[in-house]
Design an enzyme around this catalytic site. Structure first.
Site, PDB file in Angstrom:
ATOM      1  CG  ASP A 182      -2.176   1.189   1.244  1.00  0.00           C
ATOM      2  OD1 ASP A 182      -3.024   0.523   0.726  1.00  0.00           O
ATOM      3  OD2 ASP A 182      -1.799   1.897   0.676  1.00  0.00           O
ATOM      4  CB  ILE A 183       0.766   4.219  -2.213  1.00  0.00           C
ATOM      5  CG1 ILE A 183       1.993   5.251  -2.831  1.00  0.00           C
ATOM      6  CG2 ILE A 183       0.131   4.889  -2.051  1.00  0.00           C
ATOM      7  CD1 ILE A 183       1.707   5.382  -4.173  1.00  0.00           C
ATOM      8  CG  ASN A 191     -11.857  -0.646   4.341  1.00  0.00           C
ATOM      9  OD1 ASN A 191     -11.803  -0.864   4.906  1.00  0.00           O
ATOM     10  ND2 ASN A 191     -10.181  -0.074   3.660  1.00  0.00           N
ATOM     11  CD  GLU A 217      -9.663   6.451   0.204  1.00  0.00           C
ATOM     12  OE1 GLU A 217      -8.407   6.313  -0.225  1.00  0.00           O
ATOM     13  OE2 GLU A 217      -9.664   6.663   1.595  1.00  0.00           O
ATOM     14  CB  VAL A 218      -9.023   1.781  -5.151  1.00  0.00           C
ATOM     15  CG1 VAL A 218      -8.628   0.821  -6.235  1.00  0.00           C
ATOM     16  CG2 VAL A 218      -7.997   3.287  -5.154  1.00  0.00           C
ATOM     17  CG  HIS A 256      -8.832  -3.142  -2.027  1.00  0.00           C
ATOM     18  ND1 HIS A 256      -9.345  -2.196  -3.069  1.00  0.00           N
ATOM     19  CD2 HIS A 256      -8.577  -2.454  -1.407  1.00  0.00           C
ATOM     20  CE1 HIS A 256      -9.606  -1.414  -2.652  1.00  0.00           C
ATOM     21  NE2 HIS A 256      -9.646  -0.978  -0.631  1.00  0.00           N
ATOM     22  CG  MET A 257      -8.090  -9.835   2.240  1.00  0.00           C
ATOM     23  SD  MET A 257      -8.687 -10.956   1.909  1.00  0.00           S
ATOM     24  CE  MET A 257      -6.904 -11.666   1.137  1.00  0.00           C
TER      25      MET A 257
HETATM   26  P1  AMP Z   1      -9.686   1.479   0.423  1.00  0.00           P
HETATM   27  O1  AMP Z   1      -9.996   2.809   1.377  1.00  0.00           O
HETATM   28  O2  AMP Z   1      -9.815   0.567   1.106  1.00  0.00           O
HETATM   29  O3  AMP Z   1     -10.166   1.380  -0.998  1.00  0.00           O
HETATM   30  O4  AMP Z   1      -7.687   1.323   0.251  1.00  0.00           O
HETATM   31  C1  AMP Z   1      -7.258   1.664  -1.080  1.00  0.00           C
HETATM   32  C2  AMP Z   1      -5.962   1.506  -0.414  1.00  0.00           C
HETATM   33  O5  AMP Z   1      -5.198   1.388  -1.843  1.00  0.00           O
HETATM   34  C3  AMP Z   1      -5.069   2.276   0.146  1.00  0.00           C
HETATM   35  O6  AMP Z   1      -5.206   1.839   2.010  1.00  0.00           O
HETATM   36  C4  AMP Z   1      -4.392   3.165  -1.153  1.00  0.00           C
HETATM   37  O7  AMP Z   1      -4.046   4.401   0.132  1.00  0.00           O
HETATM   38  C5  AMP Z   1      -4.380   2.216  -1.761  1.00  0.00           C
HETATM   39  N1  AMP Z   1      -3.802   3.254  -3.171  1.00  0.00           N
HETATM   40  C6  AMP Z   1      -4.158   4.411  -3.749  1.00  0.00           C
HETATM   41  N2  AMP Z   1      -3.473   4.478  -4.575  1.00  0.00           N
HETATM   42  C7  AMP Z   1      -2.372   3.445  -4.574  1.00  0.00           C
HETATM   43  C8  AMP Z   1      -1.054   2.800  -5.194  1.00  0.00           C
HETATM   44  N3  AMP Z   1      -0.957   3.180  -6.302  1.00  0.00           N
HETATM   45  N4  AMP Z   1      -0.478   2.144  -4.983  1.00  0.00           N
HETATM   46  C9  AMP Z   1      -0.597   1.107  -3.515  1.00  0.00           C
HETATM   47  N5  AMP Z   1      -1.383   1.916  -2.900  1.00  0.00           N
HETATM   48  C10 AMP Z   1      -2.362   2.487  -3.704  1.00  0.00           C
END
Ligand code: AMP
Length: 115
Positions: free
Chosen positions: A30-31, A88, A96-97, A101-102
């Site tokens: 995770d970034i 989430n 957010e994305v 994803h887990m």
């Molecule tokens: P969620 O809030 O469950 O959708 O988690 C999305 C996650 O993706 C967050 O923890 C972000 O920090 C992570 N994220 C977003 N963009 C990137 C990226 N380019 N590389 C790695 N992690 C990312």
């Protein structure tokens, strides 16, 4: 194919620190890590949220994601101490994305309830 940033990571169009890859699953750091180990485990096919999952169609894929989590946890030396797996889902879930994803979190004591 693909509209999210994770599709670009799958297609190697943007960089990520990949820690595990198989035919159907990809995992990368995770970034914005929330723990010493914070890895995202994703299917390569596009599934927006947990809501699109069902046991009949997705049990093998979810099994592969859990297998990946256990392999990565051992590689990261957090298997013995323990870790947390999180999906989430949607707005109130804090997603957010919108590519399934887990989260694999470990390397520190987790708290409950989560924020
Ligand atoms: P969620 O809030 O469950 O959708 O988690 C999305 C996650 O993706 C967050 O923890 C972000 O920090 C992570 N994220 C977003 N963009 C990137 C990226 N380019 N590389 C790695 N992690 C990312």
């Amino acid at each position: 194919m693909g509209n999210t940033i994770f599709s670009k990571i799958i297609n190697k169009e943007i960089p990520a620190e990949i820690v595990y890859e198989s035919k159907n699953v990809l995992a990368f750091r995770d970034i914005n890590p929330q723990a010493p180990t914070h890895i995202l485990i994703i299917p390569k096919i596009e599934i927006p949220t947990v809501k699109e999952l069902n046991g009949k169609d997705h049990a093998p894929l979810l099994g592969e994601m859990i297998d990946a989590a256990n392999i990565i946890a051992r590689n990261e030396n957090i298997s013995e101490s323990g870790f947390r797996l999180v999906f989430n889902c949607g707005d109130h879930g804090g997603q957010e994305v919108y590519h399934l994803h887990m989260h694999l979190l470990g390397g520190r004591q987790m708290k409950w309830p989560p924020g």
